[in-house]
Structures are given as structure tokens and as C-alpha cells.
Scaffold this motif. Structure first.
Motif, mmCIF file in Angstrom:
data_model
loop_
_atom_site.group_PDB
_atom_site.id
_atom_site.type_symbol
_atom_site.label_atom_id
_atom_site.label_comp_id
_atom_site.label_asym_id
_atom_site.label_seq_id
_atom_site.Cartn_x
_atom_site.Cartn_y
_atom_site.Cartn_z
ATOM 1 N N THR A 148 46.134 -3.471 -43.906
ATOM 2 C CA THR A 148 47.066 -2.614 -43.163
ATOM 3 C C THR A 148 46.339 -1.419 -42.537
ATOM 4 N N GLY A 149 46.617 -1.204 -41.250
ATOM 5 C CA GLY A 149 46.067 -0.044 -40.558
ATOM 6 C C GLY A 149 44.655 -0.219 -40.024
ATOM 7 N N LYS A 150 44.026 -1.356 -40.315
ATOM 8 C CA LYS A 150 42.653 -1.568 -39.834
ATOM 9 C C LYS A 150 42.658 -2.028 -38.375
ATOM 10 N N THR A 151 41.461 -2.247 -37.827
ATOM 11 C CA THR A 151 41.333 -2.666 -36.425
ATOM 12 C C THR A 151 40.975 -4.140 -36.354
ATOM 13 N N ILE A 152 41.727 -4.877 -35.530
ATOM 14 C CA ILE A 152 41.407 -6.288 -35.298
ATOM 15 C C ILE A 152 40.937 -6.450 -33.858
ATOM 16 N N GLY A 153 39.884 -7.242 -33.688
ATOM 17 C CA GLY A 153 39.356 -7.530 -32.353
ATOM 18 C C GLY A 153 39.572 -8.996 -32.052
ATOM 19 N N LEU A 154 40.232 -9.287 -30.937
ATOM 20 C CA LEU A 154 40.544 -10.671 -30.574
ATOM 21 C C LEU A 154 39.639 -11.121 -29.441
ATOM 22 N N ARG A 162 47.450 -13.528 -28.367
ATOM 23 C CA ARG A 162 48.531 -12.540 -28.255
ATOM 24 C C ARG A 162 49.519 -12.656 -29.422
ATOM 25 N N ALA A 163 49.715 -13.877 -29.909
ATOM 26 C CA ALA A 163 50.614 -14.057 -31.071
ATOM 27 C C ALA A 163 49.988 -13.444 -32.329
ATOM 28 N N VAL A 164 48.665 -13.503 -32.429
ATOM 29 C CA VAL A 164 47.984 -12.849 -33.562
ATOM 30 C C VAL A 164 48.113 -11.334 -33.409
ATOM 31 N N ALA A 165 47.944 -10.855 -32.176
ATOM 32 C CA ALA A 165 48.069 -9.410 -31.915
ATOM 33 C C ALA A 165 49.444 -8.916 -32.356
ATOM 34 N N GLN A 166 50.463 -9.677 -32.028
ATOM 35 C CA GLN A 166 51.823 -9.268 -32.378
ATOM 36 C C GLN A 166 51.977 -9.147 -33.894
ATOM 37 N N ARG A 167 51.471 -10.151 -34.610
ATOM 38 C CA ARG A 167 51.577 -10.125 -36.068
ATOM 39 C C ARG A 167 50.773 -8.969 -36.654
ATOM 40 N N ALA A 168 49.570 -8.787 -36.150
ATOM 41 C CA ALA A 168 48.681 -7.756 -36.694
ATOM 42 C C ALA A 168 49.236 -6.359 -36.416
ATOM 43 N N HIS A 169 49.736 -6.179 -35.200
ATOM 44 C CA HIS A 169 50.203 -4.849 -34.797
ATOM 45 C C HIS A 169 51.521 -4.490 -35.472
ATOM 46 N N PHE A 170 52.513 -5.388 -35.349
ATOM 47 C CA PHE A 170 53.843 -5.051 -35.873
ATOM 48 C C PHE A 170 53.962 -5.343 -37.365
ATOM 49 N N GLY A 171 53.217 -6.319 -37.841
ATOM 50 C CA GLY A 171 53.322 -6.674 -39.259
ATOM 51 C C GLY A 171 52.423 -5.839 -40.147
ATOM 52 N N PHE A 172 51.262 -5.504 -39.631
ATOM 53 C CA PHE A 172 50.260 -4.847 -40.482
ATOM 54 C C PHE A 172 49.764 -3.525 -39.916
ATOM 55 N N GLY A 173 50.458 -3.010 -38.886
ATOM 56 C CA GLY A 173 50.106 -1.693 -38.335
ATOM 57 C C GLY A 173 48.661 -1.615 -37.889
ATOM 58 N N MET A 174 48.117 -2.725 -37.425
ATOM 59 C CA MET A 174 46.692 -2.734 -37.052
ATOM 60 C C MET A 174 46.501 -2.254 -35.611
ATOM 61 N N GLU A 175 45.365 -1.653 -35.388
ATOM 62 C CA GLU A 175 44.980 -1.356 -34.019
ATOM 63 C C GLU A 175 44.409 -2.656 -33.444
#
Ligand code: 8YV
Length: 324
Positions: A148-154, A162-175
Motif C-alpha cells: 500500500t502506498g508504494k510506486t508501481i511502474g507499468l 491500465r486495468a492493473v493501474a486501476q487496481r493498484a491506484h484505487f485498491g492499494f493507494g499506489m502511485e
């Protein structure tokens, strides 16, 4: 009644998808689900109206060369089509289709499964319990990395990225950072809180988790090589649900072994189903057997998507998912 078109499935499909096709076509199933030899593939291309291959079939120029092909369409079961030489098919006037969209969610879910499992050492923990090695709770036992809150690079920002981005951003508060040579649809990056990196290298240096979502092409082969892996910080994790060819597996295994990378989660491999011993020997990599789209719902939907492409093609219309 007109003679039904001959359609060959190279592998066994979920029953509901096979039944749907059997209602419309003279269907040849692969009941034993043994992969076809190149000779058998060639025979199917010569005798059927449509061939429906999967990632485990190699449809290359050598196979098509010299064949008196009857097939008018190769309707592949899956979104990636690197197992098909689309130029060779195009030159012979054979249409090629894939099955996009229906597997986006499940593949993105699996990328998150791997990310969480690698970060929180779930594979290692499971092996530990099953081996009877668990000596009980303790404050320092199997500490992993917080997600949670970490940075993910796609790497790749198409539908699945984009579906991973959605999960990471809204689900795990990731940048969320992404790199893709092709611009996403207007507003798509903003909708999932994603920011573009100008280069893969800049993304690798900035991300705690890197997830690969690009197709396998000559340009992306071993994109994650020794040099690029070295750009990732040693606390970072690499997740691959795209294609094995995108990663130099031995360079990855060395980085994981030497602690230059914290962990990895892989669903795909170069030369599947072989997985190098250098990877299976490691604890800090989670290894899955190419399960990206493997939910009941999605595998049926993929079959129906193939059927929609066949129906359009044989009705003389443009198949909706034509890639060649
Ligand atoms: C499929 C995949 O199961 O669709 C893809 O590209 O990698 C998998 O989800 C496989 O390709 C079936 O052919």
C-alpha cells in the motif's frame, strides 16, 4: 442446408465454449488435449476452413510454406499472437484474429496476485507451512515489503496495463507510472491516476514494483536484460504476466540470487513449459504456470469471442478482432 464449415480446435476448450461452436460448425475437438505436431497443424490448415490455435501452437512461415492451405481464418484463442507469423498469414490471404478485452480483468487480477504474493512472501510462506517447518509466530518472521502506498511502474499501458493501474491506484493507494511508445486513449491515464515516464529506464529507477504489459515482439525481446534490471533499486520487485521473451530469465535469476532485486512474480517463461532451474531454486520468486486468463468465466468468454470472429468471417463481414 449448406455444408457446415470445418473448424479445428488445437486444444480442449471449456465445455460451454466447445458446445457453442459445435452448434454452428463441423467441429474437430482435441479431446485428449495433446498439443498438435507441426505435421498435424499443417494437415488441419490444409483441410479445415478455420484453425483455432492457442499460445502452445507455432504457426510460422515454415509451416505455411508449401502448404496448399484451405483455411481462410486463423482465429486464435488468446490476446497475444506472437505464436503466429501474421505477415506470413497475410501474404497468403489468411485472416488472423485474437480475443482481446475478455481477459483483461483476470490477467490484471493475476498481476496483482503475483505482486502481493512476491511482496508478502506468500509462496515461500505456503511452502514453509506445508513442509511442517513453522515454529510459531515471532516478530521477525518472514517480513516482506509493504504494498500500500508504494510506486508501481507499468511497462506497456494497453488494456491490461491500465486495468492493473486501476487496481493498484484505487485498491492499494499506489502511485502509478507507465511507459508506452503508444499514447493511451485521451483521459485514460488520468482516470487511473497514472503518470507517463519518458523512458523505460526512468520508470525502472523510480518504481518499487515493475509490472510488464507489453507484447512479445522483436523489439521487446529481453527488454528486461542485465542492464535494465540493474536500473531497478535492490528493494524492487519485477512482475511478468505478458510474455516470457520480454525478460532475460537468467539475468533475472542472477539479480534475485545476488540480492540486486528483492523478488519477482512470473506467470510466463521463455520456452514454456520449461522453467530454468536457476529460477525454481530461488525462494524469492513466485512462479505460476501461465494462468493469466485462467478463470472459468474468462476461458468461456474467450471461446465465444473466437466464435464471434468466425461468425463474422464466414458471413463475409470484417471479423471484430482482426489483427491481420
Ligand atoms: C491465454 C495469454 O490463455 O491471451 C493470451 O495472450 O497469454 C493467455 O491468457 C493463452 O494465450 C491462450 O492461447
Amino acid at each position: 442446408m449448406a455444408e457446415r464449415r470445418k473448424v479445428v480446435l488445437t486444444r480442449a476448450w471449456p465445455a460451454a465454449a466447445e458446445a457453442h461452436l459445435a452448434e454452428r460448425y463441423a467441429l474437430t475437438r482435441n479431446v485428449d488435449d495433446v498439443p498438435l505436431t507441426q505435421e498435424a497443424l499443417g494437415a488441419a490448415l490444409a483441410a479445415a476452413d478455420a484453425l483455432c490455435p492457442t499460445v502452445t501452437d507455432r504457426i510460422d512461415a515454415a509451416l505455411l510454406d508449401g502448404l496448399d492451405t484451405r483455411v481462410g481464418i486463423i482465429a486464435s484463442y488468446g490476446v497475444g499472437f506472437d505464436h503466429i507469423d501474421v505477415d506470413a498469414a497475410r501474404q497468403r490471404g489468411i485472416a488472423v484474429t485474437n480475443t482481446p478485452e475478455v481477459l483483461t480483468d483476470c490477467t490484471a487480477d493475476l498481476a496483482m496476485t503475483l505482486l502481493l504474493a512476491a511482496a508478502r512472501r506468500a509462496g515461500e510462506g505456503e511452502r514453509h507451512v506445508r513442509a511442517g517447518a513453522w515454529a510459531g509466530w515471532r516478530p521477525t518472521h518472514m517480513m516482506g515489503a509493504k504494498v500500500t502506498g508504494k510506486t508501481i511502474g507499468l511497462v506497456g499501458f494497453g488494456r491490461i496495463g491500465r486495468a492493473v493501474a486501476q487496481r493498484a491506484h484505487f485498491g492499494f493507494g499506489m502511485e502509478v507510472l507507465y511507459h508506452d511508445p503508444f499514447a493511451p486513449p485521451p483521459g485514460a491515464a488520468e482516470a487511473v491516476g497514472a503518470r507517463r515516464c519518458d523512458s523505460v529506464e526512468a520508470l525502472l529507477e523510480a518504481a518499487d514494483f515493475v509490472s510488464l504489459h507489453c507484447p512479445a515482439t522483436p523489439e521487446t525481446r529481453h527488454l528486461m536484460n542485465h542492464e535494465r534490471l540493474a536500473r531497478m533499486p535492490s528493494h524492487a520487485f519485477l512482475i511478468n504476466t505478458s510474455r516470457g521473451d520480454v525478460v532475460d530469465q537468467l539475468a533475472l535469476a542472477a539479480a534475485l540470487k545476488e540480492g540486486r532485486l528483492a523478488g519477482a512474480g512470473l506467470d510466463v517463461y521463455e520456452g514454456e513449459p520449461k522453467v530454468p532451474d536457476a529460477l525454481t531454486a530461488l525462494e524469492n520468486v513466485v512462479l505460476l504456470p501461465h494462468l493469466g486468463s485462467a478463470s472459468e468465466e474468462t476461458r468461456v468468454a474467450m471461446g465465444l469471442r473466437v466464435a464471434a470472429n468466425l461468425d463474422a468471417f464466414f458471413a463475409g463481414e470484417e471479423p471484430p478482432d482482426r489483427v491481420a
